[in-house]
Design an enzyme around this catalytic site. Structure first.
Site, PDB file in Angstrom:
ATOM      1  N   THR A   1     -24.844 -43.144  62.837  1.00 48.97           N
ATOM      2  CA  THR A   1     -25.747 -43.440  63.948  1.00 48.97           C
ATOM      3  C   THR A   1     -27.172 -43.580  63.440  1.00 48.97           C
ATOM      4  OG1 THR A   1     -26.637 -42.656  66.062  1.00 48.97           O
ATOM      5  CG2 THR A   1     -25.984 -40.968  64.480  1.00 48.97           C
ATOM      6  N   ARG A   2     -27.928 -44.399  64.131  1.00 46.26           N
ATOM      7  CA  ARG A   2     -29.373 -44.475  63.858  1.00 46.26           C
ATOM      8  C   ARG A   2     -30.135 -44.349  65.170  1.00 46.26           C
ATOM      9  NH1 ARG A   2     -30.528 -50.338  64.773  1.00 46.26           N
ATOM     10  NH2 ARG A   2     -28.505 -51.338  64.682  1.00 46.26           N
TER      11      ARG A   2
ATOM     12  N   HIS B   1     -26.603 -40.117  73.102  1.00 45.03           N
ATOM     13  CA  HIS B   1     -26.546 -39.892  74.545  1.00 45.03           C
ATOM     14  C   HIS B   1     -25.083 -39.662  74.931  1.00 45.03           C
ATOM     15  CE1 HIS B   1     -30.765 -40.664  74.946  1.00 45.03           C
ATOM     16  NE2 HIS B   1     -30.651 -41.834  74.355  1.00 45.03           N
TER      17      HIS B   1
ATOM     18  N   HIS C   1     -22.168 -41.955  73.362  1.00 43.14           N
ATOM     19  CA  HIS C   1     -21.711 -41.706  71.995  1.00 43.14           C
ATOM     20  C   HIS C   1     -21.150 -40.294  71.818  1.00 43.14           C
ATOM     21  CE1 HIS C   1     -24.105 -45.428  71.145  1.00 43.14           C
ATOM     22  NE2 HIS C   1     -22.948 -45.686  70.585  1.00 43.14           N
TER      23      HIS C   1
ATOM     24  N   ARG D   1     -19.286 -51.002  69.406  1.00 41.96           N
ATOM     25  CA  ARG D   1     -19.641 -52.415  69.589  1.00 41.96           C
ATOM     26  C   ARG D   1     -20.931 -52.715  68.846  1.00 41.96           C
ATOM     27  NH1 ARG D   1     -18.348 -54.450  75.424  1.00 41.96           N
ATOM     28  NH2 ARG D   1     -20.583 -54.723  75.478  1.00 41.96           N
TER      29      ARG D   1
END
Ligand code: ZN
Length: 379
Positions: A189-190, A194, A197, A283
């Site tokens: 993740t970057r 929330h 995720h 996605r």
């Protein structure tokens, strides 16, 4: 830590976890010194610790060519992105010293080859565009005109941005082994995490032994949420909503390339080196703007046989809170329409945060939102 047997974990890519750390050789001071960009320093540190196994240095022309054309190294092993060192001219000696932008000497490189490359072709192959507005392409266009190939020996590791989150592949592997995990899912993740995720990571965790939350902390775009703020978001989220004995959080030292599909493959291979058997691909993974199709980063995995990558990609849809279902869901699992879903655009979320307002709890955990509001108020 390394004494723990890790044989039951997934093998590193290519079979052996590379270690290119070593003693500082004699005479480093008298070597020609090359200054690396921050992206190249990230790559160097990942070469050092085996995160880029089986690579032992910056790529030569044969590997580079086949990666561009076929997403494979010369020996056929899948590999999706060039790991190259750009230079202005050929070095005079057969060994050079590599320094960071501040001038600290970190490593030596034994020169194997210097070769020219076509920036537009690399952009087209890797980023699927030659548009200089694309952040990865822009960086490529700014590079020196030649690539310098050779094995590296790193004697000075980069000071980690978040020392408490710094774990090399050997260390994550040892930690997974210590916990008795065999099947581990990695989450790249970057962004702050929330509810959407959180739902994906927990859905994945339901099917395996453990979860590695592996936020990228190398260079990102200027408009991405700063790493320090994100790390604080992860901390409060994990503390309040994840069981500590099922989750490891550690920083992924890579720089973002925004290469979408190819970067998804590359991210998966790197996580395999860290000991992950599974990898979450959402996605538009590693995408930017509208350069890639929504599912391109998932479809690209079909270009390999499952056993070639070994690590299992787990594909996820966009998740949301559905008022009718009364829970988090995705288009795969919820039959209701968009009006029943709690959806906030990125712009809307930023507006709320900037106004000091918490987004709905269906969208973001209040503890996470509070960290973000704090960060907004300080800028
Ligand atoms: Zn529903």
């Amino acid at each position: 830590m390394t004494a723990v047997a890790t044989a039951h974990l997934i093998d590193p890519h290519g079979g052996v976890l590379v270690d290119r750390t070593g003693e500082r050789p004699e005479g480093v001071e008298s070597l020609e010194r090359l200054s690396l960009t921050s992206r190249e320093v990230s790559d160097l540190d990942m070469l050092a610790c085996g995160a880029l196994s089986p690579l032992e240095g910056f790529m030569g022309p044969a590997d580079y060519e086949r990666v561009l054309e076929e997403m494979r190294l010369l020996d056929g092993l899948p590999w999706a992105l060039p790991v190259c060192l750009a230079v202005g001219g050929a070095p005079k000696g057969d060994r050079v010293a590599l320094a960071d932008e501040a001038g600290a000497v970190l490593a030596v490189l034994d020169v194997e080859e210097v070769f020219g490359y076509d920036k537009e072709r690399e952009a087209e192959r890797c980023f699927r565009t030659t548009d200089a507005e694309h952040p990865g392409v822009a960086r490529l266009y700014q590079q020196h005109p030649l690539y310098l190939a050779g094995r590296v020996t790193v004697f000075e590791r980069v000071e980690p941005l978040f020392p408490e989150l710094a774990m090399d592949p050997a260390e994550t592997r040892a930690e997974f082994a210590r916990r008795g995990w065999r099947r581990v899912v990695g989450f790249q993740t970057r962004n702050p995490i929330h509810r959407a995720h959180e739902y994906l990571t927990k859905g994945a965790l339901e099917t395996v032994d453990g979860l590695l939350i592996h936020p990228l902390v190398g260079d990102t775009k200027a408009d991405d949420v700063p790493a320090a703020t994100r790390v604080e978001c992860y901390r409060v989220l994990l503390e309040n909503y994840y069981p500590a004995d099922r989750v490891v959080i550690s920083a992924f030292p890579a720089a973002m390339r925004y290469a979408g599909p190819r970067e998804a493959i590359w991210h998966a291979i790197c996580r395999k080196n860290y000991g992950c058997s599974h990898f979450i691909v959402g996605r538009d993974h590693a995408g930017v703007g509208t350069y890639y199709g929504t599912y391109d980063a998932q479809l690209v995995f079909d270009e390999f046989e499952g056993h070639e990558l070994d690590i299992e990609p787990m594909f996820f849809e966009h998740a949301f809170w559905c008022r009718v279902c009364g829970q988090m869901a995705t288009p795969k699992t919820c039959p209701h329409g968009g009006d029943d879903h709690v959806f906030l655009s990125g712009t809307k979320v930023r507006e709320l945060l900037a106004a000091g307002e918490l987004p709905p709890v269906e969208f973001s955990r209040p503890e996470v939102a509070a960290v973000l509001i704090e960060a907004y108020l300080q800028t």
